[in-house]
Enzyme design. Sequence first.
Site, PDB file in Angstrom:
ATOM      1  N   LYS A 163     -47.905 -26.572  44.934  1.00 31.13           N
ATOM      2  CA  LYS A 163     -48.532 -25.682  43.952  1.00 31.13           C
ATOM      3  C   LYS A 163     -47.464 -24.842  43.248  1.00 31.13           C
ATOM      4  CE  LYS A 163     -52.658 -22.793  43.553  1.00 31.13           C
ATOM      5  NZ  LYS A 163     -52.177 -21.782  42.612  1.00 31.13           N
ATOM      6  N   THR A 213     -34.020  24.661  26.279  1.00 36.78           N
ATOM      7  CA  THR A 213     -34.625  23.407  26.727  1.00 36.78           C
ATOM      8  C   THR A 213     -35.632  22.910  25.708  1.00 36.78           C
ATOM      9  OG1 THR A 213     -34.361  23.874  29.086  1.00 36.78           O
ATOM     10  CG2 THR A 213     -36.135  22.380  28.484  1.00 36.78           C
ATOM     11  N   ASN A 214     -36.312  23.857  25.038  1.00 41.57           N
ATOM     12  CA  ASN A 214     -37.428  23.502  24.181  1.00 41.57           C
ATOM     13  C   ASN A 214     -37.023  22.823  22.880  1.00 41.57           C
ATOM     14  OD1 ASN A 214     -38.786  24.757  26.205  1.00 41.57           O
ATOM     15  ND2 ASN A 214     -39.327  26.579  25.020  1.00 41.57           N
ATOM     16  N   THR A 240     -36.910  21.743  31.748  1.00 39.75           N
ATOM     17  CA  THR A 240     -35.811  22.671  32.051  1.00 39.75           C
ATOM     18  C   THR A 240     -34.897  22.120  33.142  1.00 39.75           C
ATOM     19  OG1 THR A 240     -37.102  24.604  31.382  1.00 39.75           O
ATOM     20  CG2 THR A 240     -35.264  24.990  32.873  1.00 39.75           C
ATOM     21  N   THR A 300     -62.410 -22.089  19.879  1.00 36.75           N
ATOM     22  CA  THR A 300     -62.944 -20.755  19.617  1.00 36.75           C
ATOM     23  C   THR A 300     -63.996 -20.469  20.671  1.00 36.75           C
ATOM     24  OG1 THR A 300     -64.600 -21.651  18.077  1.00 36.75           O
ATOM     25  CG2 THR A 300     -62.521 -20.878  17.124  1.00 36.75           C
ATOM     26  N   SER A 321     -47.296 -21.286  46.566  1.00 42.09           N
ATOM     27  CA  SER A 321     -48.195 -20.976  47.660  1.00 42.09           C
ATOM     28  C   SER A 321     -47.477 -21.121  48.987  1.00 42.09           C
ATOM     29  CB  SER A 321     -49.405 -21.921  47.626  1.00 42.09           C
ATOM     30  OG  SER A 321     -50.219 -21.744  48.766  1.00 42.09           O
ATOM     31  N   SER A 322     -47.877 -20.259  49.927  1.00 43.13           N
ATOM     32  CA  SER A 322     -47.342 -20.361  51.285  1.00 43.13           C
ATOM     33  C   SER A 322     -48.150 -21.328  52.126  1.00 43.13           C
ATOM     34  CB  SER A 322     -47.344 -18.974  51.946  1.00 43.13           C
ATOM     35  OG  SER A 322     -48.681 -18.474  52.014  1.00 43.13           O
TER      36      SER A 322
END
Length: 496
Positions: free
Chosen positions: A336, A153-154, A113, A199, A330-331
Site C-alpha cells: 500500500k 516597542t509600539n 515588549t 462535475t 501501511s504497517s
Amino acid sequence: MTGNEAAQAPTGAQTRTESDSLGSREVPIDAYWGINTLRALENFPITSVPISVYPDLIEALATVKQAAARANRAIGVLDDERADAIDRAAQEVRDGALREQFVVDIVQGGAGTSTNMNTNEVLANRALELLGRERGDYGYLHPIDHVNRSQSTNDTYPTSIKIAMIFSARRLIEQLEQLSAAFAERGNAFSDVLKVGRTQLQDAVPMTLGQEFTGFSHTIQEDADLLRKVLPLLAEMNLGATAIGTGITADPLYRDEVRRQLQDASGIDVVTAPDLIEATSDAGAFMTLSGTVKRSAAKLSKICNDLRLLASGPQAGLGEITLPARQAGSSIMPGKVNPVIPEVVNQIAFAVVGADTTVTMAAEGGQLQLNAFEPIIAHSILQSLQWMSRGCATLREHCVTGIEANEAKLAAQVDTNVGVVTALTPYIGYAAAASIAHTALTTSTPISTLVVAAGLMDEDQVQRVLSPARLSGIELATGAIPVVTEEMLDRAARER
C-alpha cells in the site's frame, strides 16, 4: 529549551547582576540577553517556541534597530562611537550571528515588549563587546537609552513584524510561482491525453489531462500575483510614532530620517503612515495578508484533494494518474502506498485557516491606541507563510514533477463514456444522442461504434467530431456537419 530552562543558570555557573525598576536579578554571565529577557522567560513559558524559530523576524528586528542607530547618529542624538557599535552588532545579527540568544517565547503579553527588549539587550551587549567592554556595562551603552533611542516597542515591533512578513511573503511568492511552473510543465506533457471531466463527482464532458493541470498552474499563479499586491500595505510603517503615535521622546527630524535609513537597510520601499495614531492601533494590513494566504492555502488544498482523487485506487479508484511513491503506506497492508505529500499540504492548509481566524480575533480584540495582541498575530502569520512556503516546495519536489498519466485507462474511459455524445448533439440531435447514451450505458459499447452502426454518421465523420482537439475544446467547431437526415433518424429509431 523551554523558557524556565533558559532562565535558570546551572548550579555554580557564573552570573552578572542586572537591575530594573522591579529589582535586581542574576543573569548567566555568558548570555547576551539581560534582566528583561530573564523576566519574560519566567513569565511566558507558553509554547516552548522562541522567536528565533522565525529567522525573518530576527533579521527584521536587527534591521530596524540598525536603521534607528543610523538615524539617531545622523540627527545628532547618538554619538558616533555608540551608534557605530550598535550598527555593527545589528549587522552581525542580520548576517546570522547570535540567533540562539533570541529566546523569549513567540507568544507573550506586553504587545511585543519582551521581543523588543530581548533584541535591545542582545545588541547592547554585543556592541559593548565590540567596544572592548564587559557585557552588562549599561552605564556606558544601555539597551534602552542607546539601542532603543527614539523608539518604543509600539512602533519598532509592528514595523519589524511587517518587514519580516514581507521577507517571508516574497519567499512564498517565489515558491508559488515555481509550483505553478511545475504544474504547467505537467500540463504540457499531458496536452494530448484525453480524459473524462467531472462535475459534482459525476461524469461530464471530455477534456485533456493537460487542461486540468494547466488550470492548477493558472490558479496558483493567480494567488502569487494577488499576494504580491498585498506587499505595499505592509510597507506602510508607523516607525517614529513611539508610544501611541504622537512621537513623544523622538526628535522631530527622526521620523523622516529613520524611514530613509530603513529603506536603505532593508531594500524595501517603506513609507511612513500619514496618520501615526491610526497606524499604531490598526491591524488591517495583517488581516489582509492573512486572508490572502488563507485563500491560497484553501485553493492549494482543493488541488491536493483533486490529486488524491485522481490517483485513488489504484485498482478500485479513479486511478487516472500515478503519484510518486514516497514511502510505504501501511504497517499492516503490504504494497500500500498513500498520497502522503498532498496529505501534508492539506494539513498545512487546515492550520492556515485556523491561524487566519486567530488573526481576525486578535485584530478585533485591540483597544484604543494599541493592539496588545500583535505577538499572536505575528506568530500566526509568520507560521502560515513559513509552512506554506515549505509545503509548496515539498509538493513540487516530491509530488508534482513526478506525476504520470495512466493513459490506457483514461482512453478506455473516454471510449465508453456517455459524456462524449454531447459533442455529437449538433450533428445528430439531442434525442438521438440521448438514445445512444442510454445504449452505451447499458452495453458498455463505445459511442463511436453505436453512432456508425445506427447509420447516423460514418466513421470518418465520427472520428473528426470526436477528435481530442474537438472534444477538449482546443479546436472549436464552426458548425454542424450536415450528415443527418430525417430518414436516417427514423431508421435508427426503428433499429433501436
